[in-house]
Design an enzyme around this catalytic site. Sequence first.
Site, PDB file in Angstrom:
ATOM      1  N   HIS A 159       4.907  -5.011   3.231  1.00  0.00           N
ATOM      2  CA  HIS A 159       4.133  -3.911   2.626  1.00  0.00           C
ATOM      3  C   HIS A 159       3.007  -3.556   3.587  1.00  0.00           C
ATOM      4  CE1 HIS A 159       2.145  -2.175  -1.276  1.00  0.00           C
ATOM      5  NE2 HIS A 159       1.783  -1.497  -0.202  1.00  0.00           N
ATOM      6  N   GLU A 182       0.161  -0.932  -9.495  1.00  0.00           N
ATOM      7  CA  GLU A 182      -1.035  -1.214  -8.692  1.00  0.00           C
ATOM      8  C   GLU A 182      -2.210  -0.757  -9.555  1.00  0.00           C
ATOM      9  OE1 GLU A 182      -1.530   1.297  -5.219  1.00  0.00           O
ATOM     10  OE2 GLU A 182      -3.016  -0.037  -4.294  1.00  0.00           O
ATOM     11  N   ASP A 231      -0.923  -4.256   3.506  1.00  0.00           N
ATOM     12  CA  ASP A 231      -1.088  -2.888   2.980  1.00  0.00           C
ATOM     13  C   ASP A 231      -1.668  -1.936   4.031  1.00  0.00           C
ATOM     14  OD1 ASP A 231      -0.789  -0.917   1.064  1.00  0.00           O
ATOM     15  OD2 ASP A 231      -2.362  -1.638  -0.266  1.00  0.00           O
ATOM     16  N   ASP A 232      -2.995  -1.841   4.114  1.00  0.00           N
ATOM     17  CA  ASP A 232      -3.672  -0.956   5.073  1.00  0.00           C
ATOM     18  C   ASP A 232      -4.760  -1.772   5.764  1.00  0.00           C
ATOM     19  OD1 ASP A 232      -2.514   1.793   4.181  1.00  0.00           O
ATOM     20  OD2 ASP A 232      -3.177   0.832   2.328  1.00  0.00           O
TER      21      ASP A 232
HETATM   22  N1  ADE Z   1      -0.899   4.600   0.678  1.00  0.00           N
HETATM   23  C1  ADE Z   1      -1.427   3.730   1.542  1.00  0.00           C
HETATM   24  N2  ADE Z   1      -1.821   2.624   0.905  1.00  0.00           N
HETATM   25  C2  ADE Z   1      -1.518   2.784  -0.403  1.00  0.00           C
HETATM   26  C3  ADE Z   1      -1.654   1.996  -1.573  1.00  0.00           C
HETATM   27  N3  ADE Z   1      -2.209   0.782  -1.546  1.00  0.00           N
HETATM   28  N4  ADE Z   1      -1.245   2.514  -2.734  1.00  0.00           N
HETATM   29  C4  ADE Z   1      -0.708   3.725  -2.795  1.00  0.00           C
HETATM   30  N5  ADE Z   1      -0.553   4.511  -1.727  1.00  0.00           N
HETATM   31  C5  ADE Z   1      -0.941   4.042  -0.538  1.00  0.00           C
HETATM   32 ZN    ZN Z   2       0.747   0.253  -0.253  1.00  0.00          ZN
END
Ligand code: ADE
Ligand code: ZN
Length: 338
Positions: free
Chosen positions: A19, A202, A280-281
């Site tokens: 992810h 989420e 994630d990011d």
């Molecule tokens: N796009 C990038 N990160 C995300 C996340 N955690 N939830 C939804 N969209 C995303």
């Molecule tokens: Zn995500």
Amino acid sequence: MLDPALDRLIRDLPKVELHLHIEGTLEPEMVFQLAARHGVALPYPSVEALRAAYDFTDLQSFLDIYYAGCDVLRDEDDFHAMTMAYFRRAHADRVVHAEIFFDPQTHTARGVAMATVIGGIRRAMADAERELGVTSRLILCFLRHLSEADAEATLDAALPFKDQLAGVGLDSGERGNPPGKFARVFARARAAGLRPVAHAGEEGPAAYIHEALDVLRVVRIDHGVRCDEDDALVERLAVDRVPLTVCPLSNVKLRVYPRMEDHNLARLLARGVCVTVNSDDPAYFGGYMVDNYRAVCAALPIGRPQLVQLAHNAVEASWLPAARKAELDAQILAVAAA
Ligand code: ADE
Ligand code: ZN
């Protein structure tokens, strides 16, 4: 302080990341570098000022900054540089395989061609495998705040490149954008041989997880942490071994949980759910894979057996061939025994 033996185990375990939004790996330094290259004026005076703006109150407050950051990605070399920087950083964390998301609509809406986006990312994927030994797959995500018609057009633009894609996903603002909104485009993607996954549970309710499974027929749920509001759903996920790609630091940064100590990762693991740890990011949420493993280990009842199980779960949940999975499982066992 983390037990040094656990810290070493976290470092040494071969890791699989499932992810990861490639646009979420764009570090402020690279935002400034690419902005300078293209003569783009940024609304922040410095790298430090941009990083200081990464103080989010919820998913949408993050997405606003994340999409704005993408504006510096203009040509194939930019996508290659961003992706290669991620692979180098992941390799330092002993990530051996990554299944990465990209958000083409963020780029095509600005006039950047699908071929440019996929070309740059795929070139870095090939370079990473050759130079670092890190394998990867690419997953095209539809932005759920946009219409299904927009997603359909995106799939049409991507189908000529379908051999370079492993799956499709669904991301962006979850509330008010249920999985069912994308039933037809996902059916078409599945028919084209792409594996379906979706962000669900989420910020959205547990019902969205059921809907992603029943309507989109997803093979993994991204996040999924709100499953614990529905005990029958937790049971279903555990019995069917539906993987959840959980992102602990993201969940705290975006205030899904007030503190890491409140996170349900360890409880879900104990219930037999195939939970995995992911970043994630990472450029926005303060950590890559090792940081995420460390954070859950420090805050939750997660010790040696749980860390090893998390590493095995990620192998199980990946789309690697069976022989490679067996190899990685053996490597995990060897590291755990050392
Ligand atoms: N796009 C990038 N990160 C995300 C996340 N955690 N939830 C939804 N969209 C995303
Ligand atoms: Zn995500």
